[in-house]
Every structure is written in structure tokens, then in C-alpha cells.
Design an enzyme around this catalytic site. Structure first.
Site, PDB file in Angstrom:
ATOM      1  N   PRO A  79       0.557  12.528   1.561  1.00  0.00           N
ATOM      2  CA  PRO A  79       1.150  12.838   0.248  1.00  0.00           C
ATOM      3  C   PRO A  79       2.538  12.229   0.094  1.00  0.00           C
ATOM      4  CG  PRO A  79       1.031  14.797   1.635  1.00  0.00           C
ATOM      5  CD  PRO A  79       0.330  13.714   2.368  1.00  0.00           C
ATOM      6  N   GLU A  80       2.766  11.636  -1.063  1.00  0.00           N
ATOM      7  CA  GLU A  80       4.076  11.095  -1.386  1.00  0.00           C
ATOM      8  C   GLU A  80       4.697  11.951  -2.490  1.00  0.00           C
ATOM      9  OE1 GLU A  80       4.243   6.837  -1.847  1.00  0.00           O
ATOM     10  OE2 GLU A  80       2.456   6.543  -0.636  1.00  0.00           O
TER      11      GLU A  80
END
Ligand SMILES: [Zn+2]
Length: 279
Positions: free
Chosen positions: A2-3
Site C-alpha cells: 500500500p502506498e
């Protein structure tokens, strides 16, 4: 992994479900994540009202009444699963479960256990060891071309690597860096210190727009996770270059006039870019 946009989406989902609620039950099923969960975490959470949420880089801060914040990092593959409370049912790899006074539950699921959870005084959030060294928030007004250029002075690493460095700017990962460089027409191998002037002036809005579009896409997925057993944070999004090796980019005619999007490996991560228009 996840960014920033995924983390923002997870945070908004948690906020929608938990803000203002009282945690009536907190269960730690497994304490040995990336680091050991803080001693007494379940006891500290039980009975606490959730006052609000904040995101910093790829970290989520859940603020509880009494001036304590829970710091959450999803790691490589962590996710939050929201659903109706089901006593005595713990899904596989759910390490932390919170049940609220209105009959909902939020579970932190992380099969690879690279995620982390910690407690910190709300007033001292930014001095936590995981947050203290973070660069500016890319979506803040204070993140400008001048700020980015100043951070890149004297740095002879490729701009791709410099943007992945969380001290330069917080929250960017491999996918969004590729996308932002494409949008800004900046070559990923260009040395960081040479990204100044017009290139920095293109890159900063490109970063902001790339993130904002992804957050908007995540927001439109919100409706999915207010339903039972919804999973927060991962959503379909159309990348312009990421994963499109050999295909024409939106600016180019494609083969045979040009070879299309190229993939190279930088710092052992794949970089996708258009060699014709990114310089
Ligand atoms: Zn192209």
C-alpha cells in the site's frame, strides 16, 4: 504494497466507521508483527472513544480520548477488514480486532506480518521514531517545486530512488513514482540534483495529481467497504505506464514508430517509463 492513496483510503474508511465510537472490545491475537505490539495494548484500547484519524506518509494515526494515538502501518500486505461484530470468530491472520459500541468490528489482517502497531502520546505523534524523519506531505500546500529542488541538491542518485526515499517526500512508493515521473515527462534515471527549474515545476504538480486521482478512485470504492466484510484500501486503478511494458503510452504512436513503454530495474524494483518523452 500500500502506498499513500491506499493508506488514505483505509484511513477514511476507518474514520467513517470508528470515529466517535467507543471500542468495547479489543483483542490482540498475535503480538509478534514487525515489532512486538506494545504491552497492554488491548487494555488501553478497551473502553476508549475514538476521537479522530490522521494520516502521515503511509502511517495511520487513530486518536483516542485521553491523548493517546494508535500508530498503524500496513506493511507489505496488511489490510483492514470491516464487518459486523461476530463474537468468537477470528479470521485467519487477523492480529488485532476492535469491536465498537454500535456492533461493528475492524480487524487488522497481515499474513506476512510486516505491519506494525504502536502507541504514542497524541501531542508527540510527529516525534515517533517512524515519523520523525519523514519528508513533507506531498499533498500539502507546503510541498512546492522549490521545496523539492532544495531536497534534491547534491544528490546523485536517480530521481526515481530519491522520490522513493521517504525523507524526500512522504508516502510515495514504486507505482506512484513511476506514474508521476511519466506525467511530468522526467526520466527515471535522471540524476536527482538535476531535477530543478522546469522539471521540478512539472514534477510536483504531477505527484499531487497522480495521488489525488488515486485517492478519488479509492474514495469511489468506499461504498464497497461500508458493507459487511468489506476490505479497505485496495481498489482498481488504471495505471498509465506501470505494468504496461511494450505498450504505447498515451503520448506516443507505439510500434513500429516507437518501441512503447520500457521496463528497467532500479534498486531491484521495476521502473516503467516512456523513453521517448521522459527526459
Ligand atoms: Zn511514450
Amino acid at each position: 504494497m500500500p502506498e499513500l492513496p491506499e493508506v488514505e483510503t483505509v484511513m477514511r474508511g476507518l474514520r467513517a466507521r470508528l470515529q466517535g465510537r467507543v471500542i468495547v472490545r479489543a483483542e490482540v491475537h498475535r503480538a509478534d508483527l514487525r515489532w512486538k505490539l506494545p504491552h497492554g495494548l488491548a487494555a488501553r484500547l478497551t473502553g476508549a472513544r475514538v476521537e479522530g484519524f490522521r494520516r502521515r506518509g503511509k502511517y495511520i494515526l487513530m486518536r483516542l480520548e485521553g491523548g493517546v494515538s494508535v500508530l498503524l502501518h500496513l506493511g507489505m500486505s496488511g489490510r483492514i477488514v470491516i464487518g459486523r461484530a461476530q463474537p468468537n470468530v477470528t479470521p485467519p491472520h487477523e492480529h488485532l480486532t476492535l469491536a465498537t459500541d454500535d456492533g461493528w468490528r475492524a480487524g487488522f489482517v497481515d499474513p506476512r506480518r510486516f505491519g506494525s502497531v504502536d502507541l504514542i502520546a497524541t501531542a508527540r505523534e510527529d516525534s515517533h521514531k517512524l515519523l520523525a524523519g519523514l519528508g513533507p506531505e506531498p499533498l500539502d500546500d507546503g510541498f512546492t517545486a522549490a521545496v523539492l529542488s532544495a531536497a534534491l541538491i547534491g544528490r546523485s542518485t536517480p530521481i526515481k530512488a530519491a522520490l522513493l526515499d521517504q525523507r524526500t517526500v512522504a508516502g510515495l512508493g514504486n507505482i506512484y513514482v513511476c506514474e508521476a515521473l511519466f506525467r511530468a515527462r522526467v526520466g527515471p534515471r535522471r540524476l536527482a540534483h538535476s531535477v530543478a527549474g522546469a522539471r521540478a515545476a512539472r514534477l510536483v504538480p504531477a505527484i499531487k495529481a497522480t495521488l489525488a486521482e488515486a485517492i478519488a478512485a479509492g474514495g469511489s470504492s468506499l461504498r464497497d467497504y461500508v458493507q459487511p466484510d468489506g476490505e479497505l484500501g485496495y481498489f482498481q486503478h488504471a495505471w498509465k505506464v506501470y505494468g504496461h511494458e511494450g505498450e504505447p503510452c498515451e503520448r506516443c504512436p507505439g510500434p513500429p514508430a516507437c518501441a512503447g513503454i520500457r521496463r528497467i530495474v532500479q534498486s531491484s524494483r521495476s521502473t516503467f517509463y516512456c523513453p521517448r518523452t521522459q527526459r
